[in-house]
Design an enzyme around this catalytic site. Structure first.
Site, PDB file in Angstrom:
ATOM      1  CG  HIS A 138      -2.073  -0.946   1.033  1.00  0.00           C
ATOM      2  ND1 HIS A 138      -3.143  -0.643   0.240  1.00  0.00           N
ATOM      3  CD2 HIS A 138      -2.310  -2.181   1.523  1.00  0.00           C
ATOM      4  CE1 HIS A 138      -4.001  -1.656   0.270  1.00  0.00           C
ATOM      5  NE2 HIS A 138      -3.509  -2.599   1.032  1.00  0.00           N
ATOM      6  CE  LYS A 603     -13.164   5.352   1.010  1.00  0.00           C
ATOM      7  NZ  LYS A 603     -14.276   5.551   0.068  1.00  0.00           N
TER       8      LYS A 603
END
Length: 940
Positions: A138, A603
């Protein structure tokens, strides 16, 4: 007995002294680049910040030329990095010191063993515990490999500082060496000019194995066994730590991950561990000079010695040396076999014949610096095909055991310790594969591929239009009743299907040659139904990895959004009820892994909602498994930040729901977290020790929260979380100006253009917040210092509960004191708020183009202040980080520097958006992004 965290033992006096030296050297390097005036300008900026005169600071930065910005950006980016190095060195010192003098600290393995040994099932716990950190690519590690190497040089020099102070090392030479590396660092490009390729990501991570992980894992595994023996507990083959890898196999949203990258990842891993073995065997060859005139050897070792390519008359009476030469020859042949690429003996021989002009067998790749007579003989034996390769790591291990047994039989057991014992331990942990590679793909891709296969086989024309019940019926029929594959070489395939089948074929090949451990799981992103899992099974069946009895690759659902987590209970109930699934799980030792997504759930619903939904899902899924006699194990997809499930690892594991950790736990380690935790062997050992100790602690600790109280606590959390979710979504998805605020008042556009990973920032063109990947989302909020994903919605929700009824604050305070999950949840918010800065955030808000958009900041500011007040009230604290004095001191060192960097970044973004920066100067923004991430230490 309560133990202190090792970080709390750090020596602030030493760190302060070292930071002073490093700052002095950086000042000198800056003076050399920009003159006295350039350094004076930098010092003036720090003074303005210290005085709290932010308007004057902003004005001074706005008057700087772009050339001034070049030097200032580098200075304020590098100083926090140098502070990090000093702190890491001190931690390494404390790890060694406390272990050598047998002093206690939280998470120390020997202390944990004392507790485990008291359990009735201590042997089962220790035999089966398995913690798996999974390294991912990532894109939050923004430093170049070159900068990481310079960091390691400075780290090694600072490790000698105490010896310098004691007069054991020449101070002038030490200082000159340190000056040289700081000078080089100041004049080295901090960021990458080109975007990483998947191969770069693989090789970068392999550096951590070479520098720290292999040594640390081997040492920890050996210590684990030693402690078991000390406690009188006989273990067969414990594996407390094994490693996982996503790089090369995680193709979710990354079109650059292919069958070739999967093969490359596996072969590079094999090369790394085989090179390590070859080096270790070489060391043993050098040290095992035992003469057959003075000691006996077993018949097996004598036979190995006869087969050795080392025919020197000087070593004819040194059977152990010749046996190790024989082993090394086989290891070299094995390495060449794997490097051949298609895993054929013929290809390996061809590669050898092309390269074996000694000095050119890629000996630099193969065996580093071992070019001497004995190696020449080994390589000659390999090239003449007189030496076989090891077909399995077990065969290599057997040869080592033969030597060990010979030593034991002939009263030479003292020679087993050291390098020999380390090598044996490493083979048991790493085999020939080093780390298990996960595959991952989005469920929608699987569905499209299966739909195409079913249509081409004339089974179903419109699979995607079927109901869920109809889909499952079709898939089960193919899995249970028809042994044939659906694909045909005579039928053309879409690019997507061809690519997916190629990856699965490669996975089959790798498992056949490297062993079952090399690839064990395939993760399905966005799992929303049972059919999502059976679709993957169909694709695995196409290449022979699944049949009616066995799944050689376990199908692992990933539940990511709040809705998916809430539905996971029902989905898994259905899935685990099918007979074919029961047989698959039975042949996987009754384990079923489930991955939990922290990033997307956060999120989607905010920090509280995400944390609580994950907590409940684990409880429910564990219960489903227990009802069916299945061990549900969890793979925690955590990031570095609290907004992505991060935070202190020990606390995170020990605060997991009671009973949800059986014996195996996996968790992702990504971005800058990899460098912070595993950048050197001492830090790596300590952080791995924390993971194992925390897991053992949670497995044996009885429930400390009163069960009756826990029922009340859960009801309270249900109410608060529902409110928090609404507050969060009202802002993020309900406020008409929020989208523009995020894209204008944060460096998201600049973050997305950073060359920090091979994967795009979004799966598709971004038209709303939901389309943005969680990592750049969190990374950008870290950059503008709001840290919104780690706290927004917390303050109002708790405040509403507190104001609803007298005594509710006291209830929350009691929950904080008695419930580990709740304490960890709030402590993470405390830490996040301590790193946020609303003064800086205000200046980012001014980047927004309209007053309506800028007004979003006022909503955020009000919630921040409320959250601060509520958290401190529940904790009964006066300020942040009262329970983390070392982190508080650490931030005190670095804040004045990387906070100034935020103001520089704001000015650079202004100039960029006004087209006042050249292409070369745009890289300055990327340097500031790097510096802020370095200062925060867990930014994505």
């Amino acid at each position: 007995m309560a133990f202190n965290k090792l970080e709390s033992s750090n020596n602030q006096e030493i760190i302060s002294e070292e930071v002073g030296i490093l700052k002095e050297l950086l000042d000198d390097a800056t003076r050399g680049m920009a003159g006295e005036q350039g350094l004076t300008t930098i010092q003036h900026l720090v003074e303005l910040y210290d005085e709290g005169d932010y308007e004057a600071l902003t004005q001074a930065i706005s008057e700087m030329t772009n050339d001034d910005m070049v030097v200032a950006s580098r200075y304020f980016s590098l100083l926090p990095l140098l502070i990090n190095i000093s702190e890491d060195v001190d931690l390494a010192y404390e790890v060694n010191r406390k272990n050598n003098i047998d002093e206690s600290y939280l998470g120390k393995l020997s202390e944990t063993f004392d507790v485990v040994a008291e359990s009735d099932n201590a042997r089962d716990i220790l035999e089966n515990v398995n913690v798996v950190p999974v390294l991912t690519a990532h894109p939050t590690q923004v430093q170049r490999k070159t900068m990481l190497e310079l960091t390691n040089h400075i780290h090694e020099l600072l490790r000698k500082h105490r010896d310098v102070k004691d007069g054991l090392i020449n101070k002038d030479k030490w200082y000159a060496d340190l000056r040289r590396y700081v000078e080089i660092m100041m004049k080295t490009d901090i960021i990458r000019e080109k975007k990483l390729k998947v191969k770069n990501e693989i090789t970068n991570v392999m550096e951590y194995y070479n520098s720290s992980l292999i040594k640390a894992i081997t040492k920890l595994s050996h210590e684990f066994k030693r402690l078991a023996v000390e406690k009188g507990i006989e273990l067969d083959n414990p594996t407390p730590i094994t490693m996982g890898m996503w790089i090369g196999g995680d193709r979710d949203g990354n079109p650059f991950v292919t069958a070739e990258t999967l093969k490359l990842s596996a072969t590079l891993q094999s090369e790394v561990i085989l090179n390590y073995y070859i080096e270790k065997v070489d060391n043993l060859y050098r040290s095992f000079s035992l003469s057959s005139r003075l000691t006996e050897v077993s018949e097996t070792v004598a036979e190995m010695a006869k087969l050795s390519p080392d025919t020197s008359v000087y070593r004819e009476n040194e059977p152990y040396r010749r046996a190790f030469s024989y082993i090394q020859s086989k290891l070299i042949q094995t390495l060449l076999f794997f490097k051949a690429g298609n895993f054929s003996k013929e290809r390996a021989a061809k590669r050898l014949s092309e390269n074996v002009r000694l000095g050119s067998v890629s000996t630099g790749e193969v065996v580093a610096d071992f070019v001497h007579d004995r190696l020449s003989q080994s390589l000659q034996a390999v090239s003449q095909q007189t030496t076989e390769f090891y077909e399995t790591a077990e065969a290599f291990h057997d040869d080592l055991l033969a030597i060990k047994n010979s030593l034991l039989e002939n009263d030479d057991s003292v020679l087993i310790s050291g390098d020999f014992e380390e090598l044996l331990q490493a083979v048991e942990v790493f085999g020939f594969y080093l780390a298990t590679i996960d595959m991952r793909q989005d469920s929608s891709v699987h569905e499209a591929c299966v739909a195409e296969l079913l249509k081409s086989a004339n089974i179903v024309d419109n699979y995607s239009e079927l109901t869920e019940v109809e889909k499952v019926a079709v898939l089960l029929k193919e899995l249970q009743e028809d042994p044939r594959t659906l694909s045909s070489t005579n039928v053309s395939k879409s690019e997507t299907l061809e690519k997916e089948l190629a990856i699965f074929r490669t996975a089959r090949l790798l498992k056949d040659y490297l062993g079952e451990e090399v690839i064990k799981q395939h993760i399905i992103s966005h799992t929303e139904s049972v059919s999502d899992m059976f679709e993957l099974a169909i694709l695995l069946k196409e290449v022979g990895l699944v049949d009616t009895e066995r799944a050689r690759v376990q199908i692992v659902p990933l539940f990511e959004t709040i809705e998916d987590l809430e539905n996971s209970n029902e989905i898994m109930k259905q899935y685990l009820g099918y007979d074919i699934v029961k047989r698959w799980i039975k042949n996987s030792n009754n384990y079923q892994e489930i991955m939990l997504g922290y990033s997307d759930s956060n999120k989607d619903g905010g920090y509280l909602s995400s944390g609580w939904t994950l907590y409940k899902a684990q409880n429910e899924l564990t219960n489903i498994g227990e009802e069916r006699g299945i061990k549900i194990t969890f793979f925690h997809g955590r990031g570095g930040t609290v907004g992505r499930g991060g935070g202190p690892s020990y606390d995170a594991i020990t605060s997991q729901p009671f009973g949800t950790i059986k014996d195996r736990i996996r968790l992702t380690e990504q971005g800058e977290v990899i460098g912070n935790k595993y950048g050197n062997k001492d830090a790596a050992y300590y952080n791995l020790e924390m993971l194992v100790s925390a897991t053992l602690d949670r497995m044996v600790t009885r429930q400390i929260t009163d069960p009756d109280e826990l029922v009340d606590f859960r009801e309270i959390m249900d109410s608060i979380v529902q409110d928090s979710n609404r507050i969060y979504r009202d802002l993020v998805f309900g406020n008409e100006h929020f989208y523009d605020y995020f894209f204008e008042a944060s460096p998201i556009k600049e973050v997305s253009s950073l060359n920090i990973g091979s994967r795009p920032a979004a799966r598709k063109t971004i038209t709303d917040i939901s389309g943005l990947r969680a990592i750049p989302w969190v990374f950008s909020w870290s950059q503008n210092r709001i840290m919104l994903p780690g706290w927004y919605g917390v303050g109002s929700a708790f405040n509403h509960y507190i104001e609803a009824e007298e005594g509710n604050l006291e209830k929350l305070q009691h929950m904080f004191e008695t419930w580990p999950f709740f304490r960890s949840l709030l402590s993470n918010v405390d830490m996040v708020l301590s790193k946020s800065d609303m003064n800086i955030a205000f200046h980012y808000a001014q980047l927004a183009e309209s007053e309506e958009v800028r007004s979003v900041f006022n909503i955020i500011l009000d919630e921040w202040q409320l959250t601060k007040n509520v958290i401190l009230a529940i904790e009964k604290h006066d300020d942040f980080l009262e329970e983390s004095p070392s982190l508080k001191a650490s931030l005190g060192f670095r804040l004045p520097y990387f906070n100034v960097l935020n103001y520089i970044q704001i000015e650079l973004i202004k100039r960029l958006r006004n087209n006042n920066l050249t292409d070369d100067e745009i890289s300055l923004i990327h340097i500031t992004i790097n510096g802020i991430a370095t200062g925060l230490r867990n930014s994505g």
